[in-house]
Design a protein around this motif. Structure first.
Motif, PDB file in Angstrom:
ATOM      1  N   UNK A 168      35.424  45.465  34.342  1.00  0.00           N
ATOM      2  CA  UNK A 168      36.890  45.351  34.627  1.00  0.00           C
ATOM      3  C   UNK A 168      37.352  43.992  34.594  1.00  0.00           C
ATOM      4  N   UNK A 169      36.788  43.233  35.586  1.00  0.00           N
ATOM      5  CA  UNK A 169      36.849  41.662  36.017  1.00  0.00           C
ATOM      6  C   UNK A 169      36.729  41.046  34.523  1.00  0.00           C
ATOM      7  N   UNK A 170      35.755  41.251  33.867  1.00  0.00           N
ATOM      8  CA  UNK A 170      35.404  40.491  32.444  1.00  0.00           C
ATOM      9  C   UNK A 170      36.779  40.655  31.456  1.00  0.00           C
ATOM     10  N   UNK A 171      36.954  41.903  31.347  1.00  0.00           N
ATOM     11  CA  UNK A 171      37.934  42.418  30.288  1.00  0.00           C
ATOM     12  C   UNK A 171      39.190  41.703  30.592  1.00  0.00           C
ATOM     13  N   UNK A 172      39.755  41.616  31.774  1.00  0.00           N
ATOM     14  CA  UNK A 172      40.980  41.222  32.376  1.00  0.00           C
ATOM     15  C   UNK A 172      40.884  39.675  32.261  1.00  0.00           C
ATOM     16  N   UNK A 173      39.777  39.144  32.423  1.00  0.00           N
ATOM     17  CA  UNK A 173      39.643  37.723  32.306  1.00  0.00           C
ATOM     18  C   UNK A 173      39.819  37.186  31.215  1.00  0.00           C
ATOM     19  N   UNK A 174      39.328  37.883  30.160  1.00  0.00           N
ATOM     20  CA  UNK A 174      39.665  37.523  28.610  1.00  0.00           C
ATOM     21  C   UNK A 174      40.876  37.498  28.386  1.00  0.00           C
ATOM     22  N   UNK A 175      41.656  38.663  28.581  1.00  0.00           N
ATOM     23  CA  UNK A 175      43.051  38.843  28.089  1.00  0.00           C
ATOM     24  C   UNK A 175      43.841  37.861  28.946  1.00  0.00           C
ATOM     25  N   UNK A 176      43.445  37.479  30.197  1.00  0.00           N
ATOM     26  CA  UNK A 176      44.558  36.569  31.115  1.00  0.00           C
ATOM     27  C   UNK A 176      44.440  35.153  30.371  1.00  0.00           C
ATOM     28  N   UNK A 177      43.089  34.810  29.863  1.00  0.00           N
ATOM     29  CA  UNK A 177      42.972  33.453  29.072  1.00  0.00           C
ATOM     30  C   UNK A 177      43.752  33.449  27.867  1.00  0.00           C
ATOM     31  N   UNK A 178      43.197  34.253  26.905  1.00  0.00           N
ATOM     32  CA  UNK A 178      43.933  34.341  25.627  1.00  0.00           C
ATOM     33  C   UNK A 178      45.194  34.813  25.333  1.00  0.00           C
ATOM     34  N   UNK A 179      45.577  35.540  26.171  1.00  0.00           N
ATOM     35  CA  UNK A 179      47.082  36.443  25.888  1.00  0.00           C
ATOM     36  C   UNK A 179      48.110  35.599  26.733  1.00  0.00           C
ATOM     37  N   UNK A 180      47.588  35.053  27.959  1.00  0.00           N
ATOM     38  CA  UNK A 180      48.610  34.677  28.933  1.00  0.00           C
ATOM     39  C   UNK A 180      48.413  33.080  29.091  1.00  0.00           C
ATOM     40  N   UNK A 181      47.371  32.368  28.972  1.00  0.00           N
ATOM     41  CA  UNK A 181      47.120  31.160  29.221  1.00  0.00           C
ATOM     42  C   UNK A 181      46.537  30.810  30.508  1.00  0.00           C
ATOM     43  N   UNK A 182      45.986  31.622  31.306  1.00  0.00           N
ATOM     44  CA  UNK A 182      45.837  31.701  32.619  1.00  0.00           C
ATOM     45  C   UNK A 182      44.720  30.697  32.784  1.00  0.00           C
ATOM     46  N   UNK A 183      44.609  29.718  33.847  1.00  0.00           N
ATOM     47  CA  UNK A 183      43.393  29.063  34.023  1.00  0.00           C
ATOM     48  C   UNK A 183      42.722  29.303  35.216  1.00  0.00           C
ATOM     49  N   UNK A 184      43.477  30.022  36.280  1.00  0.00           N
ATOM     50  CA  UNK A 184      42.833  30.626  37.286  1.00  0.00           C
ATOM     51  C   UNK A 184      43.008  31.837  37.809  1.00  0.00           C
ATOM     52  N   UNK A 185      42.381  32.598  38.678  1.00  0.00           N
ATOM     53  CA  UNK A 185      42.629  33.699  39.279  1.00  0.00           C
ATOM     54  C   UNK A 185      42.330  33.607  40.480  1.00  0.00           C
ATOM     55  N   UNK A 186      42.849  34.526  41.154  1.00  0.00           N
ATOM     56  CA  UNK A 186      43.038  34.762  42.774  1.00  0.00           C
ATOM     57  C   UNK A 186      42.894  36.279  43.207  1.00  0.00           C
ATOM     58  N   UNK A 187      41.571  36.474  43.810  1.00  0.00           N
ATOM     59  CA  UNK A 187      41.275  37.951  44.260  1.00  0.00           C
ATOM     60  C   UNK A 187      41.553  37.958  45.555  1.00  0.00           C
TER      61      UNK A 187
END
Length: 392
Positions: A333-352
């Protein structure tokens, strides 16, 4: 001659406005404080708009000098928290304070003392705080991480508050952690192999939520959440009323590729919720949607481009916890969301987070993906004598 600090319960729209506005005045010089939307704060303390009040009661207090607000606090009792096992942190006799802001030590002392007195008069023998208002909203006092802005739905507090609370006899009861990571970086090879193995397992299906079935998907997540977290410190079950209100509040932030449900043999067993950092959009608005803030926010919500993403909640059903399957589902789940966060939203960092510091499973997952602790929050506790005014 020192002007006396007077504390009184708030009453009416003028008091509510003063209660809300105080935080903006006291934090206006902190470049890392993000002014929340005033309408959201008003909704949190309104029993008609916050489902938490269906099982809780609260009293809000203002401290004033010469009619000028200098501190605020909530005192509250959650009936569901009273029903929890004491070994899980809450239980019989537990009351709370929250929404704490103070200009100086004298004002802090005055409102904390008043909150304790209100709770003691209602049979409370132990006070925990700050918890504002529900443990699912903004629990804990920030004690590490003042040098950067919080992400959506995380608190940010003045550094001196910890000393003032401790001077009132409070001691740390639980530490909550948030972890940050660079989401542009691939996870370590061993994690990638675990994910690849899960993708070959026909028993596993990790899917996006379907926003067109919002109520049904929310019910699935709620069921997993209340099972997965039921043994955790500070657990209080989320009610249908709370879920309905949170759903209305967060639905604009729900993007299908950022929320995952994992199924095992066709049964939902895990979930992960990720939110784009709304704070990046509201920080320039100074708490106001008018005159043009609402238009800017609506444009942002259509397809936000953000630096940060936050994972506020994830869980795996209890019978799978501590198993290899639980970790595998989490990493997928983390990996699939990481991919979308970067490719679709331009995210560079995540916070858990937040994550309980003794939640070994979640801490291990955070460590495995090479994240690091960036903020720490403390929930304090103090015994009080029921039915008496506590003088410290």
């Amino acid at each position: 001659m020192t002007t006396q600090t007077r504390v009184r319960p708030i009453s009416g729209k003028r008091d509510i406005k003063a209660f809300i506005d105080l935080a903006y005045r006291l934090n206006q010089d902190d470049p890392n404080w993000v002014p929340p939307l005033r309408s959201e704060v008003a909704g949190t303390i309104d029993p008609k708009k916050n489902g938490w009040f269906s099982h809780a009661e609260a009293q809000l207090f203002l401290a004033e000098r010469d009619g000028r607000p200098v501190a605020r606090i909530s005192a509250h009792i959650d009936r569901l928290a009273l029903e929890q096992p004491p070994e899980q942190g809450f239980g019989p006799g537990t009351g709370f304070f929250g929404l704490f802001e103070a200009e100086d030590w004298d004002a802090a002392f005055a409102v904390l003392n008043e909150a304790e007195a209100w709770l003691a008069a209602r049979g409370t023998t132990r006070v925990l705080g700050p918890v504002s208002l529900s443990v699912w909203e903004e629990p804990g006092l920030l004690v590490r991480g003042h040098d950067h802005a919080p992400v959506v739905m995380m608190g940010h507090h003045r550094p001196e508050y910890a000393g003032w609370i401790e001077a009132m006899g409070y001691a740390p009861a639980k530490k909550l952690l948030t972890y940050e990571l660079d989401v542009r970086q691939q996870f370590p090879p061993i994690i990638q192999r675990i994910i690849a193995s899960g993708e070959k397992n026909s028993r596993i299906n990790v899917r996006r939520v379907d926003k067109s079935r919002f109520a049904e998907e929310a019910a699935i997540i709620l069921g997993i959440l209340n099972d997965a977290w039921s043994d955790n410190w500070g657990f209080v079950p989320l009610t249908d009323a709370e879920v309905a209100d949170v759903g209305k509040k967060l639905k604009p932030l729900v993007f299908e590729d950022l929320i995952m449900i994992a199924e095992l043999d066709g049964e939902p067993v895990a979930f992960m919720i990720t939110l784009p950092d709304l704070n990046e959009a509201i920080a320039p608005l100074n708490g106001n949607l008018l005159p043009f803030g609402w238009a800017k926010l609506l444009l942002w919500l259509r397809r936000p481009k953000v630096r940060s993403m936050r994972v506020p909640l994830m869980g795996v059903v209890k019978h799978l916890q501590s198993s290899r399957m639980a970790s595998q589902l989490a990493f997928m789940m983390i990996e699939y969301i990481r991919r979308a966060a970067v490719s679709e939203y331009g995210a560079t960092r995540g916070e858990i987070g937040w994550i309980l510091d003794d939640n070994q499973g979640m801490v291990a997952i955070a460590d495995a993906i090479r994240s690091r602790v960036n903020r720490e929050y403390l929930i304090y506790a103090k015994p009080i004598a029921a039915g008496t005014l506590n003088q410290t």
